[in-house]
Structure formats: structure tokens, C-alpha cells
Design a protein around this motif. Sequence first.
Motif, PDB file in Angstrom:
ATOM      1  N   GLY A  11     -10.051  11.620   7.362  1.00 11.75           N
ATOM      2  CA  GLY A  11      -8.908  11.299   6.403  1.00 11.75           C
ATOM      3  C   GLY A  11      -8.815   9.751   6.517  1.00 11.75           C
ATOM      4  N   ILE A  12      -7.877   9.534   5.614  1.00 13.85           N
ATOM      5  CA  ILE A  12      -7.558   7.880   5.465  1.00 13.85           C
ATOM      6  C   ILE A  12      -5.948   7.910   5.209  1.00 13.85           C
ATOM      7  CG2 ILE A  12      -7.666   5.787   4.163  1.00 13.85           C
ATOM      8  CD1 ILE A  12     -10.759   6.453   3.791  1.00 13.85           C
ATOM      9  N   GLN A  13      -5.426   6.874   5.573  1.00 14.60           N
ATOM     10  CA  GLN A  13      -4.029   6.695   5.573  1.00 14.60           C
ATOM     11  C   GLN A  13      -3.871   6.034   4.168  1.00 14.60           C
ATOM     12  OE1 GLN A  13      -1.552   4.733   8.927  1.00 14.60           O
ATOM     13  NE2 GLN A  13      -3.720   4.246   9.539  1.00 14.60           N
ATOM     14  N   PRO A  14      -2.724   6.378   3.454  1.00 14.37           N
ATOM     15  CA  PRO A  14      -2.576   5.791   2.309  1.00 14.37           C
ATOM     16  C   PRO A  14      -1.708   4.669   2.441  1.00 14.37           C
ATOM     17  CG  PRO A  14      -1.269   7.876   2.163  1.00 14.37           C
ATOM     18  CD  PRO A  14      -2.076   7.880   3.374  1.00 14.37           C
ATOM     19  N   SER A  15      -1.962   3.791   3.357  1.00 13.00           N
ATOM     20  CA  SER A  15      -0.992   2.736   3.819  1.00 13.00           C
ATOM     21  C   SER A  15      -1.357   1.385   3.172  1.00 13.00           C
ATOM     22  CB  SER A  15      -1.278   2.586   5.224  1.00 13.00           C
ATOM     23  OG  SER A  15      -2.737   2.623   5.813  1.00 13.00           O
ATOM     24  N   GLY A  16      -2.003   1.286   2.002  1.00  8.16           N
ATOM     25  CA  GLY A  16      -2.341   0.132   1.215  1.00  8.16           C
ATOM     26  C   GLY A  16      -3.777   0.363   0.617  1.00  8.16           C
ATOM     27  N   ASN A  17      -4.165  -0.887   0.045  1.00  7.30           N
ATOM     28  CA  ASN A  17      -5.409  -0.752  -0.933  1.00  7.30           C
ATOM     29  C   ASN A  17      -6.608  -0.485   0.103  1.00  7.30           C
ATOM     30  OD1 ASN A  17      -3.841  -1.493  -3.145  1.00  7.30           O
ATOM     31  ND2 ASN A  17      -4.089  -3.666  -2.563  1.00  7.30           N
ATOM     32  N   LEU A  18      -7.361   0.255  -0.169  1.00  2.44           N
ATOM     33  CA  LEU A  18      -8.511   0.849   0.460  1.00  2.44           C
ATOM     34  C   LEU A  18      -9.360  -0.268   0.339  1.00  2.44           C
ATOM     35  CD1 LEU A  18      -9.490   4.669   0.243  1.00  2.44           C
ATOM     36  CD2 LEU A  18      -7.340   3.468   1.457  1.00  2.44           C
ATOM     37  N   THR A  19     -10.048  -0.574   1.607  1.00  2.00           N
ATOM     38  CA  THR A  19     -11.111  -1.872   1.875  1.00  2.00           C
ATOM     39  C   THR A  19     -12.485  -1.324   1.751  1.00  2.00           C
ATOM     40  OG1 THR A  19     -11.303  -1.715   4.003  1.00  2.00           O
ATOM     41  CG2 THR A  19      -9.376  -2.876   3.136  1.00  2.00           C
ATOM     42  N   ILE A  20     -13.629  -2.192   1.594  1.00  3.25           N
ATOM     43  CA  ILE A  20     -14.806  -1.693   1.599  1.00  3.25           C
ATOM     44  C   ILE A  20     -15.186  -1.428   3.342  1.00  3.25           C
ATOM     45  CG2 ILE A  20     -15.737  -3.390  -0.290  1.00  3.25           C
ATOM     46  CD1 ILE A  20     -16.467  -5.370   1.932  1.00  3.25           C
ATOM     47  N   GLY A  21     -14.263  -1.605   4.229  1.00  7.35           N
ATOM     48  CA  GLY A  21     -14.462  -1.183   5.509  1.00  7.35           C
ATOM     49  C   GLY A  21     -14.009   0.180   5.255  1.00  7.35           C
ATOM     50  N   THR A  50       3.967   5.669  10.157  1.00 12.94           N
ATOM     51  CA  THR A  50       4.281   5.292  11.562  1.00 12.94           C
ATOM     52  C   THR A  50       4.413   3.759  11.704  1.00 12.94           C
ATOM     53  OG1 THR A  50       1.880   5.144  11.640  1.00 12.94           O
ATOM     54  CG2 THR A  50       2.861   6.903  12.530  1.00 12.94           C
ATOM     55  N   VAL A  51       4.341   3.172  10.495  1.00 10.30           N
ATOM     56  CA  VAL A  51       4.726   1.814  10.504  1.00 10.30           C
ATOM     57  C   VAL A  51       5.753   1.801   9.263  1.00 10.30           C
ATOM     58  CG1 VAL A  51       2.712   0.690  11.467  1.00 10.30           C
ATOM     59  CG2 VAL A  51       2.893   1.094   9.136  1.00 10.30           C
ATOM     60  N   GLU A  52       6.278   0.478   9.033  1.00 16.81           N
ATOM     61  CA  GLU A  52       7.546   0.504   7.906  1.00 16.81           C
ATOM     62  C   GLU A  52       6.584   0.821   6.404  1.00 16.81           C
ATOM     63  OE1 GLU A  52      10.057  -2.812   6.094  1.00 16.81           O
ATOM     64  OE2 GLU A  52       9.292  -3.104   8.112  1.00 16.81           O
ATOM     65  N   HIS A  53       7.292   1.650   5.722  1.00 15.25           N
ATOM     66  CA  HIS A  53       6.691   1.982   4.159  1.00 15.25           C
ATOM     67  C   HIS A  53       7.597   1.985   3.274  1.00 15.25           C
ATOM     68  CE1 HIS A  53       8.347   5.918   4.984  1.00 15.25           C
ATOM     69  NE2 HIS A  53       7.916   6.249   3.752  1.00 15.25           N
ATOM     70  N   ASP A  54       7.063   1.990   2.021  1.00 10.54           N
ATOM     71  CA  ASP A  54       7.988   2.020   0.951  1.00 10.54           C
ATOM     72  C   ASP A  54       7.691   3.473   0.248  1.00 10.54           C
ATOM     73  OD1 ASP A  54       9.364   1.204  -1.374  1.00 10.54           O
ATOM     74  OD2 ASP A  54       7.354   0.817  -2.557  1.00 10.54           O
ATOM     75  N   PRO A  55       8.564   4.339   0.036  1.00 10.68           N
ATOM     76  CA  PRO A  55       8.595   5.516  -0.350  1.00 10.68           C
ATOM     77  C   PRO A  55       7.613   5.405  -1.574  1.00 10.68           C
ATOM     78  CG  PRO A  55      10.743   5.485   0.377  1.00 10.68           C
ATOM     79  CD  PRO A  55      10.078   4.017   0.434  1.00 10.68           C
ATOM     80  N   ALA A  56       8.117   4.686  -2.824  1.00 11.77           N
ATOM     81  CA  ALA A  56       7.380   4.749  -3.980  1.00 11.77           C
ATOM     82  C   ALA A  56       6.007   4.582  -3.720  1.00 11.77           C
ATOM     83  CB  ALA A  56       8.088   3.643  -4.848  1.00 11.77           C
ATOM     84  N   LEU A  58       4.170   4.805  -1.146  1.00 13.51           N
ATOM     85  CA  LEU A  58       3.347   5.865  -0.596  1.00 13.51           C
ATOM     86  C   LEU A  58       3.049   7.024  -1.547  1.00 13.51           C
ATOM     87  CD1 LEU A  58       2.506   7.260   2.002  1.00 13.51           C
ATOM     88  CD2 LEU A  58       4.761   8.485   2.226  1.00 13.51           C
ATOM     89  N   ARG A  59       3.903   7.283  -2.445  1.00 13.38           N
ATOM     90  CA  ARG A  59       3.593   8.383  -3.406  1.00 13.38           C
ATOM     91  C   ARG A  59       2.310   7.807  -4.289  1.00 13.38           C
ATOM     92  NH1 ARG A  59       8.893  10.327  -3.671  1.00 13.38           N
ATOM     93  NH2 ARG A  59       9.594   8.459  -4.360  1.00 13.38           N
ATOM     94  N   GLU A  60       2.610   6.506  -4.614  1.00 14.92           N
ATOM     95  CA  GLU A  60       1.444   6.096  -5.597  1.00 14.92           C
ATOM     96  C   GLU A  60       0.027   5.937  -4.566  1.00 14.92           C
ATOM     97  OE1 GLU A  60       2.368   2.129  -7.104  1.00 14.92           O
ATOM     98  OE2 GLU A  60       0.167   1.586  -7.106  1.00 14.92           O
ATOM     99  N   LYS A  61       0.128   5.523  -3.642  1.00 14.46           N
ATOM    100  CA  LYS A  61      -1.092   5.412  -2.924  1.00 14.46           C
ATOM    101  C   LYS A  61      -1.669   6.634  -2.561  1.00 14.46           C
ATOM    102  CE  LYS A  61      -1.324   0.740  -3.121  1.00 14.46           C
ATOM    103  NZ  LYS A  61      -2.357   0.301  -3.886  1.00 14.46           N
ATOM    104  N   THR A  62      -0.996   7.838  -2.284  1.00 15.13           N
ATOM    105  CA  THR A  62      -1.525   8.813  -1.818  1.00 15.13           C
ATOM    106  C   THR A  62      -2.390   9.435  -2.989  1.00 15.13           C
ATOM    107  OG1 THR A  62       0.412   9.546  -0.341  1.00 15.13           O
ATOM    108  CG2 THR A  62      -0.781  11.355  -1.343  1.00 15.13           C
ATOM    109  N   ARG A  63      -1.791   9.437  -4.333  1.00 12.30           N
ATOM    110  CA  ARG A  63      -2.816   9.996  -5.336  1.00 12.30           C
ATOM    111  C   ARG A  63      -3.932   8.960  -5.433  1.00 12.30           C
ATOM    112  NH1 ARG A  63       1.440  10.390  -9.226  1.00 12.30           N
ATOM    113  NH2 ARG A  63       1.738  12.636  -9.137  1.00 12.30           N
ATOM    114  N   GLU A  64      -3.677   7.497  -5.164  1.00 16.69           N
ATOM    115  CA  GLU A  64      -4.860   6.650  -5.372  1.00 16.69           C
ATOM    116  C   GLU A  64      -5.866   6.835  -4.378  1.00 16.69           C
ATOM    117  OE1 GLU A  64      -3.756   2.239  -6.171  1.00 16.69           O
ATOM    118  OE2 GLU A  64      -5.147   1.861  -4.344  1.00 16.69           O
ATOM    119  N   VAL A  65      -5.497   7.075  -3.352  1.00 14.80           N
ATOM    120  CA  VAL A  65      -6.594   7.308  -2.330  1.00 14.80           C
ATOM    121  C   VAL A  65      -7.270   8.678  -2.590  1.00 14.80           C
ATOM    122  CG1 VAL A  65      -6.973   7.927   0.135  1.00 14.80           C
ATOM    123  CG2 VAL A  65      -5.343   6.225  -0.466  1.00 14.80           C
TER     124      VAL A  65
END
Length: 337
Positions: A11-21, A50-56, A58-65
Motif C-alpha cells: 500500500g501507499i499513504q495518501p500523504s501527498g502527490n505520488l512521486t516517481i519513487g 501519523t503526521v499533521e494532515h488536512d482532512p479535505a 486526505l479525502r481527495e488524495k485517497t481517491r487520487e491514489v
Amino acid sequence: MTQNRKRVLSGIQPSGNLTIGNYLGAIKQWAENQHRFDAYYCVVDLHAITVEHDPAQLREKTREVAAIYLACGIDPTLSTIFVQSHVKAHSELAWLLTCQTPLGWLYRMTQFKDKSAKQEAMSVSTGLLSYPVLMAADILLYQAEVVPVGDDQRQHLEFTRDLAQRMNHLYGEDTFTIPEVMIPPAGARIMGLDNPTAKMSKSEAAQLHAVYILDEPDTIRKKIMKSVTDSGKEIQFSDDPSRAGVNNLLTIYQAFTSQSAEAIEAHFSTARGYGDLKKAVAEAVIESLQPIQQRYRELTEDVRNIDDLLAQGAEKARAIANRTLAIVQERMGFLSA
Ligand code: AQP
């Protein structure tokens, strides 16, 4: 059919924009190997808090991932895609495992040391420390035999194996399957373009740090052309830290083009300098990401399809996860409800 195939989970965390890494270390090998495995790929949203996050966000990135998994070729007819928090057993098993985890095991984790060092000591969350326990629960719930991840997750996998062995010792040798790590041959550790001695990370804010899977071609070109190299001109793979920038560019090129190191070095032996290398790397990245980005745009025209797929995936995942959880609860002495 699935009985004969080994089970994998990642799995991958929806904690930002996914990188080529994230793509080269994880998703690419998931897609390439999904025919061989009974595969479960989740968006690990519980890890993203587990680190500071913005709820909106998180919702957007979960679907994006989830949409990126699909766009990268994870086929929902072969693999099960779901959101971690949709399967409550992850949180429940994590608590049971937490109570069997010595604190010393957690304080040793490199990722905890790195991430907590970037925060005020008193504001580091307990969740950041116990992150590896939740990750162990993710894997062990599915009795996964193989876990395809990038090199940075090797230590967490060792932790998962140790914890599974401890639980098996306490509650019966067949409680959990002991998982094996699977690391890709090329691209297992892509480094930051702005600092090639640090791992490329989606949560790193610097503008020139990472190429994102959804970056526009011009942005990719700009970031790679400005990447940090050295004052030499030899274009060869090297483990000399002073040559880490060039080595990283060659590694990215190799992971995207699947050529051998010898063929790549021969190809660049007539290059006029690092400018030629950077241009070639940028074009290889752009060309590889173009069909993924096209598919992503098509998929996200109607997000209801993605949500439906995630609901189906969660239902399938739940059946397996709940079975494991029930066994562990019973062995640990809980009355059945
Ligand atoms: N730079 C990398 N090179 C190769 N593989 C990588 N992965 C991450 N970075 C690289 C792999 O991608 C998956 C994502 O794991 P994660 O989202 O759970 O967390 P991570 O490993 O901590 O990844 P990031 O991008 O660095 O996320 P943040 O910044 O949120 O912590 C894993 O398989 C990982 O090995």
C-alpha cells in the motif's frame, strides 16, 4: 485459481502527490507481477494521519491514489484495490499487536527517527512511533506471503516478521504467515533531485525535490534539468556519494527504460555532458508517464466508478481480514460476540 498463487499485499499513504519513487519502488512492480499473485493493494489512509494532515486533502488524495493505481495498470479483475480504513480489522489488529510490541523495537526504526527529527519533540504523535505496528497488521491480516515495496520499507518488513514470529510463539505457530520482502531490481531507492543523498519523498515540500506521477511534461523537464549533479562529466553508475546525483539520474533512466547498466553507460559514452543525460532522462520519464496520465484523466472523469471499485475491493478484503482477526482474538482470550 487463487489458491495456487501466493498472496501479496502492499500500500501507499495518501500523504501527498505520488512521486516517481513511489511508482518505481512500488506500483510498477505491483502491476508487472499481478498475474503471478493473489494481490491486495490498499490506499493506507490510516498511516497518513501519523503526521499533521488536512482532512479535505486526505479525502481527495485517497481517491487520487486509488485512481493512480488503476492508471498504472493495476487491473481490478486481477487485483483487489481498497482503502485501509474501510476494513476496520486493520485498526483492531493493530491494537492487539501494539500490546505485544516492545517499545525498544519501535524506537529503533529509521523512519521514526527521521520523521520525528523534523518535528518539535513534544508534538511527535504516538501514531508516528507505532506506525510499523499498523503496517504489520495490514500485512498479517491477509496472511500475505510477499510484500512488494521500495528499499526504505525493508526495516519495517523485518519488524513485521519479528512481530509475527513473536505472536506465533505466544499463540500458535500457524497464527500468522511470515512474509517475505520483494524489492525491485532497479529503482528501489530513488533519491531527491535537489538532494541526491536523501530519499525522494512525496511529503518533502521543496519545489525541485521530486517528479510527481501527474506532473506536466514541462514541469518534469524543468525539475530534471535543474537536478543537482557534480562538477565532473563522466556518465557512469557509481556508489561514490559525491556522484550521487548522476547515479540517481542513471538509475531513473534504467528503471524507466529497463536497459542494462552496461548498455546505458555505452549509450551515454558519447554524450557531451550532463545536459545531454538530463535531457534523455526527462524524455524517458515523460514518455513513460504519458499513457498513465492519459488513463488517469479518463478514469477520473467519473469518480463514482472508482468509489464502486473501492467498495467492492473492501468487501473482498474484509472477508479475509475478519477471518484472521477472529482467530487472533480467540487465541488471545477474547469472548466471541
Ligand atoms: N524514493 C523512493 N524510491 C523507491 N521507492 C520508494 N517508495 C517511497 N519512496 C521511494 C516506496 O513507495 C511506497 C510508498 O510508501 P508510503 O507511502 O507508505 O511511505 P514512504 O515509503 O514513506 O513513501 P514516501 O513517498 O516517502 O511518503 P511520505 O513522504 O509520506 O513518507 C513504499 O513501497 C516505498 O518503499
